[in-house]
Design a protein around this motif. Structure first.
Motif, short mmCIF file in Angstrom:
data_model
loop_
_atom_site.label_atom_id
_atom_site.label_comp_id
_atom_site.label_asym_id
_atom_site.label_seq_id
_atom_site.Cartn_x
_atom_site.Cartn_y
_atom_site.Cartn_z
N ILE A 165 0.84 -1.19 0.00
CA ILE A 165 0.00 0.00 0.00
C ILE A 165 0.88 1.24 0.00
O ILE A 165 1.77 1.38 0.84
CB ILE A 165 -0.92 0.02 1.24
N LEU A 166 0.62 2.15 -0.95
CA LEU A 166 1.37 3.39 -1.03
C LEU A 166 0.41 4.55 -1.29
O LEU A 166 -0.19 4.65 -2.36
CB LEU A 166 2.43 3.33 -2.13
N TYR A 167 0.26 5.42 -0.29
CA TYR A 167 -0.58 6.60 -0.42
C TYR A 167 0.31 7.83 -0.62
O TYR A 167 1.06 8.21 0.28
CB TYR A 167 -1.43 6.80 0.83
N VAL A 178 7.35 -4.74 -6.48
CA VAL A 178 6.77 -5.96 -7.05
C VAL A 178 5.53 -6.44 -6.31
O VAL A 178 4.74 -7.23 -6.85
CB VAL A 178 7.82 -7.08 -7.08
N SER A 179 5.32 -5.98 -5.07
CA SER A 179 4.17 -6.45 -4.28
C SER A 179 3.06 -5.41 -4.17
O SER A 179 2.04 -5.67 -3.54
CB SER A 179 4.62 -6.85 -2.87
N LEU A 180 3.24 -4.25 -4.78
CA LEU A 180 2.29 -3.16 -4.60
C LEU A 180 0.93 -3.51 -5.20
O LEU A 180 0.83 -3.88 -6.37
CB LEU A 180 2.83 -1.89 -5.25
N THR A 181 -0.12 -3.37 -4.39
CA THR A 181 -1.48 -3.65 -4.86
C THR A 181 -2.36 -2.41 -4.86
O THR A 181 -3.34 -2.35 -5.60
CB THR A 181 -2.16 -4.73 -4.00
N LEU A 182 -2.05 -1.40 -4.04
CA LEU A 182 -2.84 -0.16 -4.00
C LEU A 182 -1.91 1.03 -4.13
O LEU A 182 -0.99 1.21 -3.33
CB LEU A 182 -3.64 -0.07 -2.71
#
Length: 351
Positions: A179-181, A198-202
């Motif tokens: 998660i990266l906001y 590689v694991s970022l979903t949001l």
């Protein structure tokens, strides 16, 4: 004239909103742990005797330290046993390297709504926090992403700052980040800085100053939010490289028909697409598997049924449940009679 079929969603509202619990400023302290937790948090620290006087270290949860909303202007001392540190809603201006010397076991660090500046965060402040998974830095005065952030992070929230640029080095090695906001900053360009996540979903990069879609976005994204930028066109095969993307929101941009290549949104897997408040004159071609399409407040002049269905029969029809077209140059008379066959499962249509 408007055609409206309302689908009530009140049952989906969080209980905290429907019952007013969200207005209780202390609900987060004891919510989900029972009323006894709140009273325990006011007792003396009996787990090590090293809790700072300005914080609470409840004996029922000896690895957590609550220092939020205390009017702090500087970092308190942190016992080495702590895993969860709550420092939000203070006036802390700096995180020197020495502040985190004993904080190597932290898993959560909440520092949102403070007054941190980038030059007041030590370059080694977070360097030895090898277990940190969740870091909240939103609503401070940061102009860059702090250096040497832990590569163990899974959830990084740094929105509501003044960040103008994101570089490869800022997030390099964060293989666990999901998660990266980054929304509500001043970012003008990101290049290919996020490619290695590689694991970022949001990913939320809404409310910035982007004029184009960032290059080489992570391929495992599930949610991509880019509202309120100045993007006027999309690259070829924009969505073709994503294997799990379901939610795309690009409202309040400058998109035109010319800036959207054919079949851009005709991809299976997409569940929600928000293109409202742009400059589109036609309904773009979308996949029959799309469930929610928001196109309100554009300049659309024609209801093109072919945008939803190329073939209509017992097994070929649009799965669209929500369609918003209000605020365009359309009326009820523009909807063809055969649309009921194509859009047979729609719960809400607004024109």
């Amino acid at each position: 004239m408007r055609v409206v079929i309302i689908f009530l969603l009140s049952a989906l509202l969080p209980l905290s909103l429907s019952h007013g619990r969200g207005r209780d400023p202390f609900a987060w302290l004891y919510g989900g742990r029972g009323q006894g937790y709140y009273f325990a948090s006011l007792q003396a620290d009996t787990a090590g005797g090293d809790c700072p006087a300005e914080c609470d270290c409840p004996p029922t949860f000896p690895v957590a330290m609550y220092c939020d909303g205390r009017g702090l202007t500087a970092m308190p001392s942190i016992p080495s046993r702590m895993k969860y540190l709550y420092l939000q809603n203070n006036a802390i201006t700096a995180v020197p390297d020495s502040a985190m010397v004993n904080a190597t076991n932290l898993v959560w660090l909440m520092m949102h709504h403070n007054q941190l500046t980038s030059d007041a965060i030590g370059k080694k402040a977070f360097l030895k926090m090898e277990n940190l998974e969740r870091l909240y830095l939103q609503h401070n005065n940061l102009t860059i992403i702090p250096s040497n952030l832990p590569r163990s992070l899974r959830d990084l929230r740094i929105s509501g700052n003044k960040i103008e640029k994101v570089t490869v080095g800022d997030v390099e090695g964060m293989d666990n980040l999901t998660i990266l906001y980054l929304h509500d900053n001043a970012i003008t360009d990101m290049g290919a800085s996020l490619k290695a996540l590689v694991s970022l979903t949001l990913l939320d990069i809404s409310g910035n100053k982007l004029t184009k879609v960032p290059e080489a976005l992570p391929t495992h994204l599930h949610q991509l939010y880019m509202e309120s930028n100045s993007i006027d066109s999309l690259p070829e095969n924009f969505l073709g490289g994503f294997s799990q993307l379901q939610y795309v929101r690009m409202a309040h941009n400058q998109l035109t028909d010319k800036g959207i290549p054919p079949n851009t949104f005709n991809v299976t897997g997409l569940v929600e697409l928000d293109l409202s408040f742009n400059k589109l004159e036609r309904i773009p071609l979308v996949s029959t598997t799309l469930q929610h399409l928001y196109l309100q407040a554009n300049q659309i002049k024609e209801f093109s049924l072919g945008s939803f269905c190329s073939i209509v029969d017992i097994s070929n029809f649009s799965k669209l449940r929500t369609l918003r077209l209000d605020g365009n140059e359309l009326s009820r008379q523009d909807i063809p009679m055969e649309s009921s066959l194509c859009l047979r499962v729609a719960h809400e249509i607004e024109v």
